[in-house]
Scaffold this motif. Structure first.
Motif, PDB file in Angstrom:
ATOM      1  N   PHE A   1       0.812  -1.221   0.000  1.00 49.26           N
ATOM      2  CA  PHE A   1       0.000   0.000   0.000  1.00 49.26           C
ATOM      3  C   PHE A   1       0.842   1.266   0.000  1.00 49.26           C
ATOM      4  CE2 PHE A   1       0.279   1.779   4.369  1.00 49.26           C
ATOM      5  CZ  PHE A   1       1.000   0.777   4.994  1.00 49.26           C
ATOM      6  N   LYS A   2       2.130   1.140   0.287  1.00 51.64           N
ATOM      7  CA  LYS A   2       2.981   2.327   0.409  1.00 51.64           C
ATOM      8  C   LYS A   2       3.028   3.143  -0.887  1.00 51.64           C
ATOM      9  CE  LYS A   2       4.323   1.055   4.538  1.00 51.64           C
ATOM     10  NZ  LYS A   2       4.011   1.748   5.774  1.00 51.64           N
TER      11      LYS A   2
ATOM     12  N   SER B   1      12.586   2.302   7.666  1.00 50.34           N
ATOM     13  CA  SER B   1      11.515   1.424   7.207  1.00 50.34           C
ATOM     14  C   SER B   1      11.632   0.007   7.756  1.00 50.34           C
ATOM     15  CB  SER B   1      11.532   1.376   5.680  1.00 50.34           C
ATOM     16  OG  SER B   1      10.512   0.544   5.197  1.00 50.34           O
TER      17      SER B   1
ATOM     18  N   GLY C   1      10.673  -2.167   5.640  1.00 47.07           N
ATOM     19  CA  GLY C   1      10.896  -2.837   4.360  1.00 47.07           C
ATOM     20  C   GLY C   1       9.996  -2.430   3.203  1.00 47.07           C
TER      21      GLY C   1
ATOM     22  N   THR D   1       8.060   0.578   2.946  1.00 44.79           N
ATOM     23  CA  THR D   1       8.239   1.995   2.602  1.00 44.79           C
ATOM     24  C   THR D   1       9.523   2.153   1.796  1.00 44.79           C
ATOM     25  OG1 THR D   1       7.106   2.699   4.601  1.00 44.79           O
ATOM     26  CG2 THR D   1       8.519   4.328   3.552  1.00 44.79           C
TER      27      THR D   1
ATOM     28  N   PHE E   1      13.404  -0.707  14.088  1.00 45.68           N
ATOM     29  CA  PHE E   1      12.801   0.364  13.282  1.00 45.68           C
ATOM     30  C   PHE E   1      12.802   1.686  14.051  1.00 45.68           C
ATOM     31  CE2 PHE E   1       8.947   2.920  12.538  1.00 45.68           C
ATOM     32  CZ  PHE E   1       9.108   3.240  11.199  1.00 45.68           C
TER      33      PHE E   1
ATOM     34  N   ASN F   1       3.042   1.902  12.253  1.00 47.03           N
ATOM     35  CA  ASN F   1       3.341   3.295  12.604  1.00 47.03           C
ATOM     36  C   ASN F   1       2.052   4.128  12.663  1.00 47.03           C
ATOM     37  OD1 ASN F   1       5.470   4.854  13.431  1.00 47.03           O
ATOM     38  ND2 ASN F   1       6.045   5.544  11.386  1.00 47.03           N
ATOM     39  N   LEU F   2       0.948   3.497  12.263  1.00 43.18           N
ATOM     40  CA  LEU F   2      -0.428   4.007  12.418  1.00 43.18           C
ATOM     41  C   LEU F   2      -0.820   5.147  11.474  1.00 43.18           C
ATOM     42  CD1 LEU F   2      -0.689   3.588  16.285  1.00 43.18           C
ATOM     43  CD2 LEU F   2      -1.750   2.171  14.529  1.00 43.18           C
ATOM     44  N   ALA F   3      -0.148   5.219  10.329  1.00 44.71           N
ATOM     45  CA  ALA F   3      -0.507   6.252   9.355  1.00 44.71           C
ATOM     46  C   ALA F   3      -1.640   5.794   8.438  1.00 44.71           C
ATOM     47  CB  ALA F   3       0.712   6.614   8.512  1.00 44.71           C
TER      48      ALA F   3
ATOM     49  N   ALA G   1       6.793  -6.285   9.242  1.00 44.34           N
ATOM     50  CA  ALA G   1       6.347  -4.982   8.724  1.00 44.34           C
ATOM     51  C   ALA G   1       5.789  -4.101   9.830  1.00 44.34           C
ATOM     52  CB  ALA G   1       5.293  -5.180   7.640  1.00 44.34           C
ATOM     53  N   ILE G   2       5.197  -4.727  10.850  1.00 49.57           N
ATOM     54  CA  ILE G   2       4.570  -3.938  11.928  1.00 49.57           C
ATOM     55  C   ILE G   2       5.326  -4.123  13.255  1.00 49.57           C
ATOM     56  CG2 ILE G   2       2.276  -3.699  10.913  1.00 49.57           C
ATOM     57  CD1 ILE G   2       1.395  -6.174  12.504  1.00 49.57           C
TER      58      ILE G   2
ATOM     59  N   ALA H   1       1.863  -9.258   8.110  1.00 51.92           N
ATOM     60  CA  ALA H   1       1.297  -8.071   8.765  1.00 51.92           C
ATOM     61  C   ALA H   1      -0.146  -7.824   8.324  1.00 51.92           C
ATOM     62  CB  ALA H   1       2.154  -6.842   8.453  1.00 51.92           C
TER      63      ALA H   1
ATOM     64  N   GLY I   1       0.046  -5.896   2.086  1.00 50.90           N
ATOM     65  CA  GLY I   1       1.236  -6.348   1.353  1.00 50.90           C
ATOM     66  C   GLY I   1       1.005  -7.673   0.644  1.00 50.90           C
TER      67      GLY I   1
HETATM   68  N1  F0G Z   1       1.209  -3.590   6.687  1.00 51.74           N
HETATM   69  C1  F0G Z   1       2.363  -3.576   6.018  1.00 51.74           C
HETATM   70  C2  F0G Z   1       2.606  -4.606   4.985  1.00 51.74           C
HETATM   71  C3  F0G Z   1       3.331  -2.575   6.297  1.00 51.74           C
HETATM   72  O1  F0G Z   1       4.474  -2.562   5.614  1.00 51.74           O
HETATM   73  C4  F0G Z   1       3.059  -1.625   7.299  1.00 51.74           C
HETATM   74  C5  F0G Z   1       4.039  -0.594   7.626  1.00 51.74           C
HETATM   75  C6  F0G Z   1       1.829  -1.696   7.952  1.00 51.74           C
HETATM   76  C7  F0G Z   1       0.929  -2.686   7.627  1.00 51.74           C
HETATM   77  C8  F0G Z   1       1.448  -0.714   8.992  1.00 51.74           C
HETATM   78  O2  F0G Z   1       1.040   0.482   8.433  1.00 51.74           O
HETATM   79  O3  F0G Z   1       2.593   1.958   9.634  1.00 51.74           O
HETATM   80  O4  F0G Z   1       0.661   2.883   8.402  1.00 51.74           O
HETATM   81  O5  F0G Z   1       0.307   1.581  10.488  1.00 51.74           O
HETATM   82  N2  F0G Z   1       5.203  -0.542   7.167  1.00 51.74           N
HETATM   83  C9  F0G Z   1       6.139   0.557   7.339  1.00 51.74           C
HETATM   84  C10 F0G Z   1       7.369   0.378   6.480  1.00 51.74           C
HETATM   85  C11 F0G Z   1       6.361   1.011   8.696  1.00 51.74           C
HETATM   86  O6  F0G Z   1       8.426   0.945   6.797  1.00 51.74           O
HETATM   87  O7  F0G Z   1       7.285  -0.286   5.450  1.00 51.74           O
HETATM   88  P1  F0G Z   1       1.151   1.826   9.280  1.00 51.74           P
END
Ligand code: F0G
Length: 452
Positions: free
Chosen positions: A130-131, A154, A156, A158, A204, A259-261, A319-320, A367, A396
Protein backbone atom coordinates in the motif's frame (compact mmCIF):
# COMPACT_ATOMS: atom_id res chain seq x y z
CA UNK A 1 -5.60 16.43 -17.44
CA UNK A 2 -9.28 16.51 -18.29
CA UNK A 3 -10.74 19.83 -19.41
CA UNK A 4 -13.27 20.03 -16.64
CA UNK A 5 -10.57 19.98 -13.98
CA UNK A 6 -8.37 22.58 -15.67
CA UNK A 7 -11.22 25.02 -16.13
CA UNK A 8 -12.06 25.16 -12.44
CA UNK A 9 -10.05 26.49 -9.54
CA UNK A 10 -7.45 24.35 -7.77
CA UNK A 11 -7.92 23.22 -4.17
CA UNK A 12 -5.46 25.25 -2.15
CA UNK A 13 -4.13 23.13 0.66
CA UNK A 14 -2.70 24.20 3.99
CA UNK A 15 -0.87 22.47 6.84
CA UNK A 16 -2.62 22.32 10.21
CA UNK A 17 -1.25 21.02 13.51
CA UNK A 18 -3.31 18.12 14.89
CA UNK A 19 -2.48 19.24 18.45
CA UNK A 20 -2.89 23.02 18.74
CA UNK A 21 -4.89 23.51 15.53
CA UNK A 22 -2.66 26.29 14.16
CA UNK A 23 -3.09 26.57 10.38
CA UNK A 24 -1.10 27.79 7.38
CA UNK A 25 2.09 26.32 8.86
CA UNK A 26 5.38 26.18 6.93
CA UNK A 27 6.26 22.98 5.03
CA UNK A 28 7.64 20.89 7.92
CA UNK A 29 6.65 17.62 9.53
CA UNK A 30 5.92 18.80 13.07
CA UNK A 31 4.39 21.91 14.61
CA UNK A 32 7.10 24.27 15.75
CA UNK A 33 5.02 25.26 18.77
CA UNK A 34 3.73 21.96 20.18
CA UNK A 35 5.76 19.36 18.19
CA UNK A 36 2.61 17.49 17.14
CA UNK A 37 2.13 16.09 13.63
CA UNK A 38 0.66 18.10 10.78
CA UNK A 39 -2.21 17.31 8.46
CA UNK A 40 -3.33 18.78 5.18
CA UNK A 41 -6.58 20.70 5.00
CA UNK A 42 -8.43 22.36 2.11
CA UNK A 43 -10.06 25.56 3.42
CA UNK A 44 -11.82 26.31 0.11
CA UNK A 45 -13.85 23.10 0.20
CA UNK A 46 -16.35 24.49 2.70
CA UNK A 47 -17.65 27.10 0.31
CA UNK A 48 -17.06 25.58 -3.15
CA UNK A 49 -16.11 21.92 -2.85
CA UNK A 50 -12.91 20.55 -4.46
CA UNK A 51 -12.20 22.46 -7.69
CA UNK A 52 -15.68 23.92 -7.36
CA UNK A 53 -17.21 20.50 -8.06
CA UNK A 54 -19.85 18.64 -6.06
CA UNK A 55 -19.80 14.94 -5.18
CA UNK A 56 -21.96 13.90 -8.15
CA UNK A 57 -19.72 15.69 -10.70
CA UNK A 58 -16.57 14.31 -9.10
CA UNK A 59 -17.87 10.73 -9.12
CA UNK A 60 -18.56 11.07 -12.84
CA UNK A 61 -15.24 12.76 -13.62
CA UNK A 62 -13.28 10.04 -11.81
CA UNK A 63 -15.16 7.27 -13.55
CA UNK A 64 -14.69 8.93 -16.96
CA UNK A 65 -10.93 8.98 -16.39
CA UNK A 66 -10.94 5.17 -16.42
CA UNK A 67 -11.18 5.30 -20.20
CA UNK A 68 -8.19 7.66 -20.54
CA UNK A 69 -4.62 6.63 -21.44
CA UNK A 70 -2.93 9.59 -19.70
CA UNK A 71 -0.59 8.38 -16.91
CA UNK A 72 -2.20 10.68 -14.32
CA UNK A 73 -5.63 9.34 -15.23
CA UNK A 74 -4.50 5.70 -15.22
CA UNK A 75 -2.98 6.14 -11.75
CA UNK A 76 -5.48 5.06 -9.11
CA UNK A 77 -4.17 7.89 -6.94
CA UNK A 78 -3.99 10.84 -9.34
CA UNK A 79 -7.34 9.87 -10.84
CA UNK A 80 -8.70 11.38 -7.61
CA UNK A 81 -6.47 14.48 -7.81
CA UNK A 82 -9.23 16.95 -6.94
CA UNK A 83 -9.03 15.71 -3.33
CA UNK A 84 -5.22 15.89 -3.25
CA UNK A 85 -2.89 18.87 -2.94
CA UNK A 86 -2.24 20.54 -6.28
CA UNK A 87 0.91 19.57 -8.14
CA UNK A 88 2.15 20.42 -11.63
CA UNK A 89 1.49 17.42 -13.86
CA UNK A 90 5.08 17.31 -15.16
CA UNK A 91 6.33 16.74 -11.60
CA UNK A 92 4.09 13.73 -10.93
CA UNK A 93 5.97 10.45 -10.46
CA UNK A 94 3.58 7.60 -11.15
CA UNK A 95 4.12 3.87 -11.61
CA UNK A 96 0.36 3.41 -12.14
CA UNK A 97 -0.32 2.77 -8.47
CA UNK A 98 -3.74 2.15 -6.93
CA UNK A 99 -6.65 0.60 -8.85
CA UNK A 100 -6.34 -2.44 -6.60
CA UNK A 101 -8.89 -5.24 -6.53
CA UNK A 102 -11.64 -5.79 -4.00
CA UNK A 103 -12.04 -9.54 -3.48
CA UNK A 104 -14.79 -11.40 -1.68
CA UNK A 105 -13.40 -13.94 0.84
CA UNK A 106 -16.22 -16.43 1.44
CA UNK A 107 -14.17 -19.06 3.30
CA UNK A 108 -12.52 -16.52 5.57
CA UNK A 109 -15.96 -15.03 6.21
CA UNK A 110 -17.18 -18.44 7.33
CA UNK A 111 -14.13 -18.94 9.50
CA UNK A 112 -14.69 -15.54 11.14
CA UNK A 113 -18.41 -16.18 11.52
CA UNK A 114 -19.79 -13.39 9.33
CA UNK A 115 -21.68 -13.33 6.05
CA UNK A 116 -19.93 -10.73 3.92
CA UNK A 117 -16.18 -10.32 4.01
CA UNK A 118 -14.03 -8.51 1.43
CA UNK A 119 -10.34 -7.79 1.04
CA UNK A 120 -9.12 -4.54 -0.46
CA UNK A 121 -5.79 -5.84 -1.69
CA UNK A 122 -3.22 -3.06 -1.53
CA UNK A 123 -0.49 -5.65 -2.06
CA UNK A 124 -1.44 -5.49 -5.75
CA UNK A 125 0.33 -2.13 -6.09
CA UNK A 126 3.46 -1.82 -8.30
CA UNK A 127 5.99 -2.55 -5.53
CA UNK A 128 3.66 -4.95 -3.75
CA UNK A 129 2.37 -2.84 -0.87
CA UNK A 130 0.00 0.00 0.00
CA UNK A 131 2.98 2.33 0.41
CA UNK A 132 2.92 3.18 -3.30
CA UNK A 133 -0.28 5.19 -2.98
CA UNK A 134 1.33 7.62 -0.54
CA UNK A 135 4.75 7.49 -2.11
CA UNK A 136 3.53 8.77 -5.47
CA UNK A 137 2.24 11.96 -3.83
CA UNK A 138 5.09 12.60 -1.39
CA UNK A 139 7.89 11.75 -3.85
CA UNK A 140 6.25 13.99 -6.45
CA UNK A 141 6.20 16.83 -3.93
CA UNK A 142 9.87 16.23 -3.15
CA UNK A 143 10.62 16.57 -6.85
CA UNK A 144 8.45 19.66 -7.21
CA UNK A 145 10.19 21.25 -4.21
CA UNK A 146 13.55 20.69 -5.91
CA UNK A 147 15.00 18.08 -3.55
CA UNK A 148 17.75 15.86 -4.88
CA UNK A 149 17.67 13.34 -2.02
CA UNK A 150 14.83 11.56 -0.25
CA UNK A 151 15.12 9.21 2.73
CA UNK A 152 13.14 6.92 4.99
CA UNK A 153 13.47 4.55 7.91
CA UNK A 154 11.52 1.42 7.21
CA UNK A 155 10.48 -2.11 8.06
CA UNK A 156 10.90 -2.84 4.36
CA UNK A 157 7.85 -1.77 2.39
CA UNK A 158 8.24 1.99 2.60
CA UNK A 159 11.86 1.60 1.55
CA UNK A 160 10.99 -0.61 -1.43
CA UNK A 161 8.38 1.88 -2.54
CA UNK A 162 10.50 4.98 -1.95
CA UNK A 163 13.44 3.47 -3.84
CA UNK A 164 11.22 2.80 -6.85
CA UNK A 165 9.52 6.20 -6.93
CA UNK A 166 12.77 8.06 -6.34
CA UNK A 167 14.46 6.34 -9.26
CA UNK A 168 11.48 6.85 -11.54
CA UNK A 169 11.55 10.54 -10.65
CA UNK A 170 15.29 11.05 -11.01
CA UNK A 171 15.84 11.47 -7.25
CA UNK A 172 18.46 9.76 -5.10
CA UNK A 173 17.31 7.78 -2.09
CA UNK A 174 18.67 6.73 1.29
CA UNK A 175 17.13 3.80 3.15
CA UNK A 176 17.66 2.99 6.85
CA UNK A 177 16.40 -0.45 7.85
CA UNK A 178 16.86 -2.59 10.95
CA UNK A 179 19.66 -5.10 10.38
CA UNK A 180 18.32 -8.64 9.94
CA UNK A 181 14.75 -7.70 10.82
CA UNK A 182 13.15 -7.23 7.44
CA UNK A 183 12.31 -9.84 4.82
CA UNK A 184 14.97 -10.38 2.18
CA UNK A 185 12.40 -9.80 -0.56
CA UNK A 186 11.87 -6.23 0.61
CA UNK A 187 15.58 -5.67 1.09
CA UNK A 188 16.22 -6.92 -2.44
CA UNK A 189 13.65 -4.48 -3.84
CA UNK A 190 15.40 -1.50 -2.31
CA UNK A 191 18.71 -2.65 -3.82
CA UNK A 192 17.15 -3.46 -7.17
CA UNK A 193 15.46 -0.06 -7.49
CA UNK A 194 18.72 1.72 -6.77
CA UNK A 195 18.57 3.11 -3.22
CA UNK A 196 21.56 3.50 -0.96
CA UNK A 197 20.54 0.92 1.61
CA UNK A 198 21.91 0.93 5.17
CA UNK A 199 21.15 -1.84 7.63
CA UNK A 200 21.46 -0.28 11.07
CA UNK A 201 22.17 -2.45 14.10
CA UNK A 202 18.95 -1.41 15.82
CA UNK A 203 15.21 -1.77 15.36
CA UNK A 204 12.80 0.36 13.28
CA UNK A 205 12.34 2.85 16.13
CA UNK A 206 16.14 3.24 16.33
CA UNK A 207 16.32 3.86 12.58
CA UNK A 208 13.69 6.60 12.91
CA UNK A 209 15.71 8.31 15.65
CA UNK A 210 18.86 8.36 13.51
CA UNK A 211 17.05 9.53 10.39
CA UNK A 212 15.23 12.37 12.15
CA UNK A 213 18.63 13.86 13.00
CA UNK A 214 20.06 13.26 9.55
CA UNK A 215 17.23 15.18 7.87
CA UNK A 216 17.69 18.07 10.33
CA UNK A 217 21.29 18.43 9.23
CA UNK A 218 21.16 17.57 5.53
CA UNK A 219 19.00 18.78 2.62
CA UNK A 220 17.22 15.43 2.46
CA UNK A 221 13.44 15.14 2.18
CA UNK A 222 11.87 12.80 4.73
CA UNK A 223 9.49 10.26 3.23
CA UNK A 224 8.34 8.50 6.38
CA UNK A 225 4.63 8.53 7.05
CA UNK A 226 4.87 11.65 9.27
CA UNK A 227 5.06 13.32 5.86
CA UNK A 228 1.48 14.61 5.40
CA UNK A 229 1.66 14.27 1.61
CA UNK A 230 1.99 10.51 2.03
CA UNK A 231 -1.18 10.42 4.07
CA UNK A 232 -3.02 12.32 1.29
CA UNK A 233 -2.05 9.71 -1.31
CA UNK A 234 -2.94 6.86 1.02
CA UNK A 235 -6.39 8.41 1.41
CA UNK A 236 -7.31 7.41 -2.11
CA UNK A 237 -7.71 3.72 -1.21
CA UNK A 238 -10.90 4.66 0.63
CA UNK A 239 -12.25 6.71 -2.31
CA UNK A 240 -11.49 3.79 -4.61
CA UNK A 241 -13.07 1.25 -2.24
CA UNK A 242 -16.26 3.27 -1.98
CA UNK A 243 -16.36 3.74 -5.75
CA UNK A 244 -16.00 -0.04 -6.18
CA UNK A 245 -18.95 -0.50 -3.82
CA UNK A 246 -21.19 1.96 -5.70
CA UNK A 247 -20.53 4.55 -2.93
CA UNK A 248 -22.19 2.38 -0.34
CA UNK A 249 -20.24 2.18 2.91
CA UNK A 250 -19.36 -1.20 4.39
CA UNK A 251 -20.10 -1.53 8.11
CA UNK A 252 -16.53 -1.99 9.17
CA UNK A 253 -13.00 -1.55 7.81
CA UNK A 254 -10.16 -3.38 9.54
CA UNK A 255 -6.58 -2.17 9.17
CA UNK A 256 -3.25 -3.47 10.50
CA UNK A 257 -1.48 -1.06 12.83
CA UNK A 258 2.25 -0.33 12.72
CA UNK A 259 3.34 3.29 12.60
CA UNK A 260 -0.43 4.01 12.42
CA UNK A 261 -0.51 6.25 9.36
CA UNK A 262 -2.65 4.03 7.14
CA UNK A 263 -5.60 3.89 9.53
CA UNK A 264 -5.27 7.68 9.89
CA UNK A 265 -5.32 8.16 6.12
CA UNK A 266 -8.36 5.95 5.59
CA UNK A 267 -10.18 7.73 8.41
CA UNK A 268 -9.34 11.16 6.97
CA UNK A 269 -10.69 10.07 3.59
CA UNK A 270 -13.95 8.86 5.08
CA UNK A 271 -14.36 12.06 7.09
CA UNK A 272 -13.83 14.09 3.91
CA UNK A 273 -16.18 11.88 1.90
CA UNK A 274 -18.92 12.38 4.47
CA UNK A 275 -18.37 16.17 4.61
CA UNK A 276 -18.39 16.45 0.80
CA UNK A 277 -21.56 14.38 0.47
CA UNK A 278 -20.07 11.28 -1.19
CA UNK A 279 -21.44 8.98 1.50
CA UNK A 280 -24.11 9.30 4.16
CA UNK A 281 -22.62 6.87 6.70
CA UNK A 282 -19.03 6.39 7.84
CA UNK A 283 -17.94 2.79 8.53
CA UNK A 284 -16.22 1.85 11.77
CA UNK A 285 -12.45 1.62 11.52
CA UNK A 286 -10.67 -0.83 13.79
CA UNK A 287 -6.92 -1.28 14.08
CA UNK A 288 -5.23 -4.60 14.83
CA UNK A 289 -1.70 -4.93 16.19
CA UNK A 290 0.51 -7.94 16.86
CA UNK A 291 0.62 -8.84 20.58
CA UNK A 292 4.38 -8.29 20.60
CA UNK A 293 4.11 -4.84 18.96
CA UNK A 294 1.04 -3.43 20.67
CA UNK A 295 1.74 0.12 21.90
CA UNK A 296 -1.67 1.46 20.85
CA UNK A 297 -3.59 -1.45 22.40
CA UNK A 298 -1.68 -1.04 25.65
CA UNK A 299 -2.16 2.72 25.70
CA UNK A 300 -5.92 2.43 25.16
CA UNK A 301 -6.30 -0.30 27.77
CA UNK A 302 -3.96 1.12 30.39
CA UNK A 303 -4.59 4.88 30.20
CA UNK A 304 -7.57 5.36 27.90
CA UNK A 305 -5.27 6.52 25.10
CA UNK A 306 -4.12 9.60 27.04
CA UNK A 307 -0.45 8.89 26.52
CA UNK A 308 1.44 6.50 24.26
CA UNK A 309 3.13 3.59 26.02
CA UNK A 310 6.07 2.68 23.75
CA UNK A 311 7.06 -1.00 23.79
CA UNK A 312 10.07 -3.03 22.70
CA UNK A 313 8.50 -4.58 19.61
CA UNK A 314 8.91 -8.23 18.67
CA UNK A 315 6.84 -10.08 16.06
CA UNK A 316 7.38 -12.30 13.03
CA UNK A 317 5.10 -9.89 11.15
CA UNK A 318 8.17 -7.73 10.66
CA UNK A 319 6.35 -4.98 8.72
CA UNK A 320 4.57 -3.94 11.93
CA UNK A 321 7.44 -4.55 14.34
CA UNK A 322 7.11 -0.99 15.67
CA UNK A 323 7.10 0.03 19.33
CA UNK A 324 6.79 3.81 19.15
CA UNK A 325 4.33 4.70 16.38
CA UNK A 326 4.48 8.29 15.17
CA UNK A 327 0.85 8.64 14.06
CA UNK A 328 -0.85 7.15 17.13
CA UNK A 329 -2.86 10.31 17.91
CA UNK A 330 -4.21 10.54 14.38
CA UNK A 331 -5.19 6.85 14.43
CA UNK A 332 -6.84 7.10 17.83
CA UNK A 333 -8.91 10.05 16.66
CA UNK A 334 -10.15 7.98 13.68
CA UNK A 335 -10.99 4.97 15.87
CA UNK A 336 -12.95 7.19 18.27
CA UNK A 337 -14.72 9.24 15.59
CA UNK A 338 -15.88 6.12 13.74
CA UNK A 339 -16.73 4.01 16.79
CA UNK A 340 -14.08 1.38 15.99
CA UNK A 341 -11.71 -0.35 18.37
CA UNK A 342 -8.18 -1.69 18.81
CA UNK A 343 -7.29 -5.35 19.27
CA UNK A 344 -4.18 -7.48 19.36
CA UNK A 345 -3.49 -10.95 17.99
CA UNK A 346 -0.90 -13.63 18.73
CA UNK A 347 1.81 -14.96 16.44
CA UNK A 348 -0.08 -18.24 16.01
CA UNK A 349 -3.33 -16.40 15.21
CA UNK A 350 -1.48 -14.35 12.57
CA UNK A 351 0.01 -17.48 10.95
CA UNK A 352 -3.38 -19.20 10.82
CA UNK A 353 -5.13 -16.15 9.35
CA UNK A 354 -2.41 -15.77 6.73
CA UNK A 355 -2.84 -19.42 5.69
CA UNK A 356 -6.61 -18.94 5.42
CA UNK A 357 -6.24 -15.85 3.23
CA UNK A 358 -3.69 -17.72 1.11
CA UNK A 359 -6.04 -20.67 0.70
CA UNK A 360 -8.62 -18.31 -0.86
CA UNK A 361 -6.15 -17.83 -3.74
CA UNK A 362 -5.48 -14.28 -2.60
CA UNK A 363 -2.57 -14.36 -0.15
CA UNK A 364 -0.90 -11.55 1.75
CA UNK A 365 2.11 -10.89 3.91
CA UNK A 366 1.95 -11.67 7.64
CA UNK A 367 1.30 -8.07 8.76
CA UNK A 368 -1.82 -7.92 6.58
CA UNK A 369 -3.18 -11.14 8.08
CA UNK A 370 -3.60 -9.54 11.50
CA UNK A 371 -6.82 -8.08 10.06
CA UNK A 372 -8.54 -11.46 9.71
CA UNK A 373 -7.15 -12.70 13.03
CA UNK A 374 -8.47 -9.51 14.67
CA UNK A 375 -11.85 -9.79 12.97
CA UNK A 376 -12.33 -13.27 14.42
CA UNK A 377 -11.79 -11.86 17.89
CA UNK A 378 -14.13 -8.93 17.31
CA UNK A 379 -16.88 -11.28 16.12
CA UNK A 380 -16.41 -13.52 19.18
CA UNK A 381 -16.64 -10.46 21.43
CA UNK A 382 -19.86 -9.40 19.68
CA UNK A 383 -18.24 -6.12 18.55
CA UNK A 384 -18.80 -7.14 14.92
CA UNK A 385 -22.25 -8.61 14.23
CA UNK A 386 -22.67 -11.65 11.97
CA UNK A 387 -24.67 -9.74 9.35
CA UNK A 388 -22.15 -6.89 9.00
CA UNK A 389 -20.20 -6.26 5.80
CA UNK A 390 -16.52 -6.05 6.63
CA UNK A 391 -13.53 -5.01 4.51
CA UNK A 392 -10.01 -6.10 5.46
CA UNK A 393 -7.24 -3.89 4.13
CA UNK A 394 -4.53 -6.29 2.97
CA UNK A 395 -1.44 -4.14 2.91
CA UNK A 396 1.24 -6.35 1.35
CA UNK A 397 1.61 -9.06 -1.29
CA UNK A 398 2.19 -12.68 -0.29
CA UNK A 399 5.59 -12.70 -2.08
CA UNK A 400 6.86 -9.96 0.23
CA UNK A 401 7.72 -12.59 2.83
CA UNK A 402 7.99 -15.97 1.10
CA UNK A 403 10.29 -17.18 3.88
CA UNK A 404 7.47 -16.96 6.43
CA UNK A 405 5.13 -18.89 4.13
CA UNK A 406 7.67 -21.65 3.41
CA UNK A 407 8.51 -22.08 7.07
CA UNK A 408 4.82 -22.21 7.91
CA UNK A 409 4.08 -24.95 5.40
CA UNK A 410 7.19 -26.93 6.26
CA UNK A 411 6.09 -26.80 9.87
CA UNK A 412 9.17 -25.08 11.30
CA UNK A 413 7.91 -21.49 11.66
CA UNK A 414 7.64 -21.73 15.43
CA UNK A 415 10.47 -24.21 16.02
CA UNK A 416 12.50 -23.26 19.07
CA UNK A 417 10.11 -20.45 20.05
CA UNK A 418 7.67 -20.22 22.94
CA UNK A 419 4.85 -20.80 20.42
CA UNK A 420 6.11 -24.26 19.41
CA UNK A 421 3.45 -26.30 21.25
CA UNK A 422 0.57 -24.05 20.19
CA UNK A 423 1.88 -23.89 16.64
CA UNK A 424 1.49 -27.67 16.31
CA UNK A 425 -2.27 -27.06 16.15
CA UNK A 426 -1.76 -25.46 12.70
CA UNK A 427 -0.78 -28.78 11.09
CA UNK A 428 -4.10 -29.20 9.20
CA UNK A 429 -3.38 -25.94 7.37
CA UNK A 430 0.15 -26.86 6.31
CA UNK A 431 0.91 -28.13 2.81
CA UNK A 432 4.55 -29.06 2.85
CA UNK A 433 6.24 -29.41 -0.58
CA UNK A 434 6.60 -33.08 -1.52
CA UNK A 435 9.71 -34.64 -3.02
CA UNK A 436 8.98 -37.55 -5.35
CA UNK A 437 10.82 -39.81 -7.75
CA UNK A 438 10.38 -38.55 -11.35
CA UNK A 439 7.82 -41.25 -12.13
CA UNK A 440 4.30 -40.98 -13.56
CA UNK A 441 3.09 -43.69 -11.15
CA UNK A 442 4.37 -41.82 -8.15
CA UNK A 443 2.43 -38.70 -9.18
CA UNK A 444 -0.73 -40.67 -10.00
CA UNK A 445 -0.54 -42.54 -6.68
CA UNK A 446 -0.22 -39.22 -4.94
CA UNK A 447 -3.28 -37.83 -6.72
CA UNK A 448 -5.22 -40.95 -5.71
CA UNK A 449 -4.32 -40.52 -2.07
CA UNK A 450 -4.98 -36.77 -2.19
CA UNK A 451 -8.57 -37.40 -3.39
CA UNK A 452 -9.57 -39.38 -0.34
N1 F0G B 1 1.21 -3.59 6.69
C1 F0G B 1 2.36 -3.58 6.02
C2 F0G B 1 2.61 -4.61 4.99
C3 F0G B 1 3.33 -2.58 6.30
O1 F0G B 1 4.47 -2.56 5.61
C4 F0G B 1 3.06 -1.63 7.30
C5 F0G B 1 4.04 -0.59 7.63
C6 F0G B 1 1.83 -1.70 7.95
C7 F0G B 1 0.93 -2.69 7.63
C8 F0G B 1 1.45 -0.71 8.99
O2 F0G B 1 1.04 0.48 8.43
O3 F0G B 1 2.59 1.96 9.63
O4 F0G B 1 0.66 2.88 8.40
O5 F0G B 1 0.31 1.58 10.49
N2 F0G B 1 5.20 -0.54 7.17
C9 F0G B 1 6.14 0.56 7.34
C10 F0G B 1 7.37 0.38 6.48
C11 F0G B 1 6.36 1.01 8.70
O6 F0G B 1 8.43 0.94 6.80
O7 F0G B 1 7.28 -0.29 5.45
P1 F0G B 1 1.15 1.83 9.28
Amino acid sequence: MSEQATRTEASVSQLRCIGCGRTALPDRFRCETCRDLLEIIYPGWDARGPYGLDATSLKKLWLDRRSSFEPVDISGVWRFREVLPKIAEDKVITIREGNTPLYELPHCAQSAGIKHLFAKHQGMNPTGSFKDTGMTTAASFARAAGYEWVACASTGNTSASMAAYASRGGLRSLVLIPDGKISWGKLSQSLDYGAITCQLKTDFDGCVRVLNEVVERMPVYLLNSVNPYRVEGQKTVAFELLEQRGWESPDHIIVPGGNLANSSAIGKALREMKELGFISRVPRISVIQAEGANPLVRSVRENGGEKLIPVHAETMATAIRIGNPASWKKALRVIRETGGTVEQVSEVEIALAKAEIGAEGVGCEPASAVTLAGLKKLVKQGFVARNETVVLVLTGHTLKDADFTLKFHRGDLFEGTSYEAEGKGLKPYQRSPLVLEPSVEAVIDLLGSAKS
